[in-house]
Motif scaffolding. Structure first.
Motif, PDB file in Angstrom:
ATOM      1  N   ILE A  83       4.188 -17.104  24.527  1.00  0.00           N
ATOM      2  CA  ILE A  83       2.826 -16.988  24.012  1.00  0.00           C
ATOM      3  C   ILE A  83       2.768 -15.771  23.102  1.00  0.00           C
ATOM      4  N   LEU A  84       2.360 -15.964  21.855  1.00  0.00           N
ATOM      5  CA  LEU A  84       2.158 -14.846  20.935  1.00  0.00           C
ATOM      6  C   LEU A  84       0.767 -14.276  21.161  1.00  0.00           C
ATOM      7  N   TYR A  85       0.680 -12.956  21.142  1.00  0.00           N
ATOM      8  CA  TYR A  85      -0.581 -12.265  21.418  1.00  0.00           C
ATOM      9  C   TYR A  85      -0.956 -11.361  20.248  1.00  0.00           C
ATOM     10  N   ASN A  86      -2.241 -11.393  19.863  1.00  0.00           N
ATOM     11  CA  ASN A  86      -2.749 -10.481  18.836  1.00  0.00           C
ATOM     12  C   ASN A  86      -4.054  -9.862  19.318  1.00  0.00           C
ATOM     13  N   PRO A  87      -4.172  -8.514  19.258  1.00  0.00           N
ATOM     14  CA  PRO A  87      -5.339  -7.835  19.821  1.00  0.00           C
ATOM     15  C   PRO A  87      -6.558  -7.806  18.921  1.00  0.00           C
ATOM     16  N   SER A  93      -1.872  -2.340  16.222  1.00  0.00           N
ATOM     17  CA  SER A  93      -0.492  -2.701  16.537  1.00  0.00           C
ATOM     18  C   SER A  93      -0.476  -3.612  17.749  1.00  0.00           C
ATOM     19  N   GLY A  94       0.052  -4.803  17.585  1.00  0.00           N
ATOM     20  CA  GLY A  94       0.131  -5.722  18.711  1.00  0.00           C
ATOM     21  C   GLY A  94       1.007  -5.195  19.822  1.00  0.00           C
ATOM     22  N   ALA A 119       4.298  -9.851  21.536  1.00  0.00           N
ATOM     23  CA  ALA A 119       3.419  -9.239  20.543  1.00  0.00           C
ATOM     24  C   ALA A 119       4.284  -8.697  19.417  1.00  0.00           C
ATOM     25  N   TRP A 120       3.679  -8.552  18.267  1.00  0.00           N
ATOM     26  CA  TRP A 120       4.376  -7.999  17.112  1.00  0.00           C
ATOM     27  C   TRP A 120       3.403  -7.112  16.351  1.00  0.00           C
ATOM     28  N   ASP A 121       3.947  -6.274  15.480  1.00  0.00           N
ATOM     29  CA  ASP A 121       3.103  -5.441  14.626  1.00  0.00           C
ATOM     30  C   ASP A 121       2.832  -6.199  13.332  1.00  0.00           C
ATOM     31  N   PRO A 122       1.615  -6.743  13.162  1.00  0.00           N
ATOM     32  CA  PRO A 122       1.303  -7.464  11.924  1.00  0.00           C
ATOM     33  C   PRO A 122       1.396  -6.549  10.701  1.00  0.00           C
ATOM     34  N   ARG A 123       1.455  -7.141   9.558  1.00  0.00           N
ATOM     35  CA  ARG A 123       1.524  -6.384   8.304  1.00  0.00           C
ATOM     36  C   ARG A 123       0.375  -5.380   8.215  1.00  0.00           C
ATOM     37  N   GLY A 124       0.728  -4.157   7.843  1.00  0.00           N
ATOM     38  CA  GLY A 124      -0.264  -3.099   7.733  1.00  0.00           C
ATOM     39  C   GLY A 124      -0.457  -2.302   9.005  1.00  0.00           C
ATOM     40  N   THR A 125       0.305  -2.620  10.068  1.00  0.00           N
ATOM     41  CA  THR A 125       0.159  -1.910  11.340  1.00  0.00           C
ATOM     42  C   THR A 125       1.524  -1.466  11.848  1.00  0.00           C
ATOM     43  N   GLY A 126       1.516  -0.528  12.796  1.00  0.00           N
ATOM     44  CA  GLY A 126       2.769  -0.089  13.407  1.00  0.00           C
ATOM     45  C   GLY A 126       3.771   0.361  12.363  1.00  0.00           C
ATOM     46  N   ASN A 127       4.950  -0.269  12.396  1.00  0.00           N
ATOM     47  CA  ASN A 127       5.997   0.051  11.424  1.00  0.00           C
ATOM     48  C   ASN A 127       6.091  -0.987  10.312  1.00  0.00           C
ATOM     49  N   THR A 128       5.089  -1.841  10.184  1.00  0.00           N
ATOM     50  CA  THR A 128       5.161  -2.963   9.248  1.00  0.00           C
ATOM     51  C   THR A 128       4.231  -2.747   8.057  1.00  0.00           C
ATOM     52  N   LEU A 129       4.790  -2.304   6.937  1.00  0.00           N
ATOM     53  CA  LEU A 129       4.012  -2.072   5.712  1.00  0.00           C
ATOM     54  C   LEU A 129       2.775  -1.223   5.985  1.00  0.00           C
ATOM     55  N   THR A 130       2.947  -0.172   6.744  1.00  0.00           N
ATOM     56  CA  THR A 130       1.796   0.655   7.087  1.00  0.00           C
ATOM     57  C   THR A 130       1.400   1.555   5.919  1.00  0.00           C
ATOM     58  N   TYR A 131       0.138   1.872   5.866  1.00  0.00           N
ATOM     59  CA  TYR A 131      -0.373   2.784   4.847  1.00  0.00           C
ATOM     60  C   TYR A 131      -1.665   3.396   5.359  1.00  0.00           C
ATOM     61  N   SER A 132      -2.078   4.467   4.741  1.00  0.00           N
ATOM     62  CA  SER A 132      -3.341   5.111   5.081  1.00  0.00           C
ATOM     63  C   SER A 132      -4.239   5.107   3.857  1.00  0.00           C
ATOM     64  N   CYS A 133      -5.518   4.985   4.088  1.00  0.00           N
ATOM     65  CA  CYS A 133      -6.476   5.011   2.986  1.00  0.00           C
ATOM     66  C   CYS A 133      -6.739   6.432   2.498  1.00  0.00           C
ATOM     67  N   TYR A 134      -6.176   7.417   3.193  1.00  0.00           N
ATOM     68  CA  TYR A 134      -6.427   8.819   2.849  1.00  0.00           C
ATOM     69  C   TYR A 134      -5.110   9.589   2.849  1.00  0.00           C
TER      70      TYR A 134
END
Length: 245
Positions: A83-87, A93-94, A119-134
């Motif tokens: 079962i894949l889980y997304n919060p 980060s999942g 669970a996995w870290d979707p794009r833009g979270t955790g270590n997956t294409l992460t970035y900050s708006c600031y």
């Protein structure tokens, strides 16, 4: 809602993402004990893996992106699948949520321990294409301090919130200009199916999503209707509002 209308509502924003099957190589998963502190904190049984997926599903030459995955193995004598889980979020980060907040305990209990919970870290979270708006935490704190509370206390309160939200969106867009188009629900849905393929089970998705995770679940179901087994959508978000408002 009729299924055809539901599918149309979901797929309408995604019609520009045409993908050739030729650029969807199937990866594989090798599980081992987690080594990073956050992932290993939840249980000694937790396992981790990585999966390479297409960075850009519309451009075969763009290279690959590595997804970080985490699994709580089934405790029953016979495992019935994963079962894949997304919060939700989006932006969470999942892996961290599954480990630190412990939803796997309630899911496992409800299902009798008969499924692996992933669970996995979707794009833009955790270590997956992460970035900050600031550029710094100080800049982020200053922006949040200027953001008014969402209320109707005055005739201008909601307008002020709208303007402040627009400023945040502009900051995020400028910081993610180089890869912003690669971080989104449609690509995340395709990442999910890459995970399903790499699991080498029955090729069907079993999924549990909260909040925004329900939008993700409805999106992947609309994109891949013939590859769904069972979906639990918990705390449902209206997909039409999400995509069109």
């Amino acid at each position: 809602m009729p299924s055809s209308l539901f599918t149309a509502l979901i797929l309408a924003p995604l019609t520009h993402i045409a993908v050739s099957a030729a650029i969807l190589p199937r990866g594989s998963l090798t599980w081992s004990p987690c080594t990073d502190e956050a992932s290993a904190a939840g249980s000694p049984a937790v396992q981790c893996s990585q999966l390479d997926v297409p960075l850009d599903y519309t451009n075969a030459s763009a290279g690959q992106l590595t997804l970080e995955l985490l699994k709580y193995p089934a405790t029953a004598s016979k495992c019935k699948g994963s079962i894949l889980y997304n919060p939700g979020g989006p932006g969470g980060s999942g892996r961290d949520d599954l480990t630190l907040l412990g939803p796997w305990l309630s899911i496992r209990s409800m299902l009798g321990g008969e499924f692996d919970i992933l669970a996995w870290d979707p794009r833009g979270t955790g270590n997956t294409l992460t970035y900050s708006c600031y550029d710094s935490q100080q800049e982020r704190a200053a922006a949040l301090e200027k953001t008014p509370e969402a209320s109707d206390a005055t005739n201008t309160s909601l307008i002020e919130v709208w303007d402040a939200s627009g400023a945040v969106a502009e900051a995020c867009a400028s910081k993610a200009a180089a890869f912003g188009e690669l971080v989104g629900t449609a690509f995340t849905a395709r990442d999910m199916m890459q995970i399903v393929d790499a699991l080498n089970e029955d090729g069907l998705l079993r999924y549990w999503g909260h909040s925004y995770g329900t939008v993700l679940g409805m999106t992947v179901a609309a994109m891949f209707p013939d590859r769904m087994d069972r979906l639990v959508l918990d705390g449902v978000v209206n997909p039409n509002d999400y995509y069109h408002d």
